[in-house]
Design a protein around this motif. Structure first.
Motif, PDB file in Angstrom:
ATOM      1  N   ALA A 245       0.834  -1.200   0.000  1.00  0.00           N
ATOM      2  CA  ALA A 245       0.000   0.000   0.000  1.00  0.00           C
ATOM      3  C   ALA A 245       0.869   1.250   0.000  1.00  0.00           C
ATOM      4  O   ALA A 245       0.568   2.243  -0.680  1.00  0.00           O
ATOM      5  CB  ALA A 245      -0.943  -0.006   1.197  1.00  0.00           C
ATOM      6  N   ALA A 246       1.957   1.218   0.762  1.00  0.00           N
ATOM      7  CA  ALA A 246       2.873   2.360   0.782  1.00  0.00           C
ATOM      8  C   ALA A 246       3.509   2.570  -0.585  1.00  0.00           C
ATOM      9  O   ALA A 246       3.634   3.713  -1.060  1.00  0.00           O
ATOM     10  CB  ALA A 246       3.949   2.141   1.845  1.00  0.00           C
ATOM     11  N   ILE A 247       3.902   1.487  -1.245  1.00  0.00           N
ATOM     12  CA  ILE A 247       4.479   1.612  -2.583  1.00  0.00           C
ATOM     13  C   ILE A 247       3.454   2.194  -3.548  1.00  0.00           C
ATOM     14  O   ILE A 247       3.785   3.037  -4.403  1.00  0.00           O
ATOM     15  CB  ILE A 247       4.988   0.248  -3.075  1.00  0.00           C
ATOM     16  N   ALA A 248       2.194   1.766  -3.431  1.00  0.00           N
ATOM     17  CA  ALA A 248       1.144   2.311  -4.302  1.00  0.00           C
ATOM     18  C   ALA A 248       1.020   3.824  -4.120  1.00  0.00           C
ATOM     19  O   ALA A 248       0.777   4.560  -5.084  1.00  0.00           O
ATOM     20  CB  ALA A 248      -0.185   1.626  -4.013  1.00  0.00           C
ATOM     21  N   VAL A 249       1.193   4.305  -2.889  1.00  0.00           N
ATOM     22  CA  VAL A 249       1.168   5.752  -2.652  1.00  0.00           C
ATOM     23  C   VAL A 249       2.326   6.422  -3.381  1.00  0.00           C
ATOM     24  O   VAL A 249       2.146   7.456  -4.038  1.00  0.00           O
ATOM     25  CB  VAL A 249       1.235   6.049  -1.134  1.00  0.00           C
ATOM     26  N   THR A 250       3.523   5.854  -3.274  1.00  0.00           N
ATOM     27  CA  THR A 250       4.680   6.480  -3.936  1.00  0.00           C
ATOM     28  C   THR A 250       4.514   6.475  -5.450  1.00  0.00           C
ATOM     29  O   THR A 250       4.942   7.410  -6.117  1.00  0.00           O
ATOM     30  CB  THR A 250       5.999   5.775  -3.558  1.00  0.00           C
ATOM     31  N   ARG A 251       3.896   5.423  -5.993  1.00  0.00           N
ATOM     32  CA  ARG A 251       3.626   5.397  -7.444  1.00  0.00           C
ATOM     33  C   ARG A 251       2.673   6.529  -7.835  1.00  0.00           C
ATOM     34  O   ARG A 251       2.820   7.159  -8.877  1.00  0.00           O
ATOM     35  CB  ARG A 251       3.012   4.059  -7.831  1.00  0.00           C
ATOM     36  N   ALA A 252       1.688   6.773  -6.965  1.00  0.00           N
ATOM     37  CA  ALA A 252       0.705   7.815  -7.265  1.00  0.00           C
ATOM     38  C   ALA A 252       1.326   9.211  -7.240  1.00  0.00           C
ATOM     39  O   ALA A 252       0.834  10.122  -7.908  1.00  0.00           O
ATOM     40  CB  ALA A 252      -0.454   7.733  -6.264  1.00  0.00           C
ATOM     41  N   LEU A 253       2.391   9.380  -6.473  1.00  0.00           N
ATOM     42  CA  LEU A 253       3.038  10.694  -6.333  1.00  0.00           C
ATOM     43  C   LEU A 253       4.333  10.817  -7.123  1.00  0.00           C
ATOM     44  O   LEU A 253       5.068  11.793  -6.962  1.00  0.00           O
ATOM     45  CB  LEU A 253       3.348  10.964  -4.853  1.00  0.00           C
ATOM     46  N   ARG A 254       4.627   9.851  -7.972  1.00  0.00           N
ATOM     47  CA  ARG A 254       5.974   9.809  -8.552  1.00  0.00           C
ATOM     48  C   ARG A 254       6.261  10.963  -9.501  1.00  0.00           C
ATOM     49  O   ARG A 254       7.433  11.324  -9.678  1.00  0.00           O
ATOM     50  CB  ARG A 254       6.195   8.482  -9.266  1.00  0.00           C
ATOM     51  N   ASP A 255       5.248  11.576 -10.111  1.00  0.00           N
ATOM     52  CA  ASP A 255       5.523  12.728 -10.965  1.00  0.00           C
ATOM     53  C   ASP A 255       6.035  13.904 -10.140  1.00  0.00           C
ATOM     54  O   ASP A 255       6.839  14.708 -10.632  1.00  0.00           O
ATOM     55  CB  ASP A 255       4.257  13.144 -11.725  1.00  0.00           C
TER      56      ASP A 255
END
Length: 423
Positions: A245-255
């Protein structure tokens, strides 16, 4: 003083807090903000996010609650607790800004944390919801990403007595057009329905991202590819899901906040978090876990079954708050412990040891397996003497319970080194 300022210790709602936020006149926020809600898994998810972003070179701020041993644990910059003087400076600014508006102990801490993040110039702030989400003080700030880890029964007095009602409250941290991460594979419909209703960018485990075992590692997969990752640094059977879930957050903010794969691996391996199935002593082994609801105690039981290395008896040291569904929390643990050492909890939400013993008997524990004690520390001392050096003592039930035992162990070690301190 803070606990007595507002007429009630808890007053869910954002109107008063928003008035104080307006009076503080903080500059337009430049840092990314992540809100983390959920029945369980919040602390672990915050820890993974903080460790990942620091590994990627970003300046981080975290706000969590409650604390185990020191209030300062709640507010950290770059993984370090903010000092007394800085927290007091934020309290002073808030006190001046609020005028005649009364706010609660929790609301003071929430706004002080945000004030510290502004002053420290963080790149990303990760803020844990206290209760629910929709009406929690943290939700006065519009998060760039909202994460709901899990939804189960807890805090029924304020959130409702079923997963749908509770899920609706937790989903209140989602924002229109922004990423909304759901760490649970089968969340209540209220979570997904609300995300669709406000047109949030919902990303759900086992629908938009997946977790799978891979030998001595594990895999995270989403539409952008697959990552092979080291096992999470926190122990427990659900930590891969929390890390995912934490990785999914970082993917969502990667831009906005790009994170290289090596930072993901480093952060997953080394989050800093106390009291989650943590071994804090050996001979005898002492495990502490802040589990205090049925979902968390079921996880504790699963972790104990996996970690069955003790050759001696396994016993419990436990104290819980009276407003918990104690029987549901205890029923999954009846076969895990040879003996139970129960203690009272203090304060208006407290439960005495005799009443707790009655709850244990109600779920089938024999009276002969229960020993009542006058404090958590005396229960711990008795339990440790019983198991001698070969058994296992498991301390759980609340943050207060775990914090008391950690304090006792710290005092023992300080005394042994000739630097005893009186608490």
């Amino acid at each position: 003083w803070q606990e007595g300022l507002h007429p009630t210790a808890m007053d869910l709602g954002l109107a008063r807090v928003q008035d104080v936020v307006s009076a503080m006149a903080w500059p337009t926020r430049k840092f990314a903000l992540i809100s983390v809600a959920g029945t369980n898994g919040k602390g672990s998810s915050v820890a993974y996010l903080e460790a990942i972003y620091r590994a990627a070179g970003y300046r981080t701020g975290t706000y969590t609650s409650p604390h185990l041993q020191r209030y300062n644990e709640r507010i950290q910059i770059d993984g370090r607790e903010v000092g007394d003087a800085d927290i007091m400076s934020s309290f002073a600014r808030l006190d001046e800004a609020r005028g005649d508006i009364t706010i609660t102990y929790f609301e003071y801490g929430t706004l002080a944390a945000y004030d510290q993040f502004v002053g420290a110039g963080v790149d990303v702030a990760i803020m844990e919801i206290g209760i629910g989400g929709r009406l929690d003080a943290v939700n006065v700030f519009d998060a760039d990403v909202g994460l709901v880890t899990t939804v189960d029964i807890d805090h029924q007095k304020w959130l409702g007595d079923n997963r749908e009602d509770i899920g609706y409250q937790k989903a209140g941290i989602f924002r229109a057009g922004r990423p909304a991460i759901c760490g649970e594979a089968e969340p209540p419909h209220s979570v997904t329905d609300y995300a669709r209703e406000i047109a949030a960018d919902l990303r759900q485990r086992d629908r938009d991202f997946w977790v799978s075992a891979d030998g001595d590692a594990w895999r995270y997969e989403d539409a952008d590819g697959t990552l092979r990752l080291p096992m999470p640094g926190l122990p427990g059977v659900w930590q891969q899901q929390n890390a995912a879930a934490a990785i999914a957050v970082t993917r969502a903010l990667r831009d906005r906040l790009p994170v290289p794969d090596r930072a993901l691996s480093k952060g997953i391996r080394a989050p800093g978090l106390r009291g989650r199935f943590e071994t804090v002593a050996n001979h005898p082994e002492v495990i502490v876990d802040v589990a205090h609801n049925a979902q968390a105690t079921a996880t504790l039981a699963a972790n104990l079954a996996v970690d069955a290395s003790s050759v001696g008896p396994t016993v419990a040291v436990v104290a819980m708050l009276a407003d918990k569904d104690i029987r549901s929390a205890l029923s999954v643990l009846t076969d895990c412990f040879e003996r139970w050492y129960v203690a009272p909890t203090d304060g208006p939400r407290g439960l005495n040891d005799k009443a707790f013993a009655e709850e244990l008997r109600a779920v089938g524990t024999s009276a002969g397996a229960i020993q009542t004690c006058d404090s958590t520390v005396s229960a711990f001392v008795a339990a440790r003497e019983y198991v001698s050096g070969t058994g296992r003592v498991v301390v759980f039930g609340s943050f207060h319970t775990v914090g008391d035992v950690l304090d006792a162990l710290d005092n023992e070690r300080a005394s042994a080194s000739g630097n005893g301190r009186d608490t």
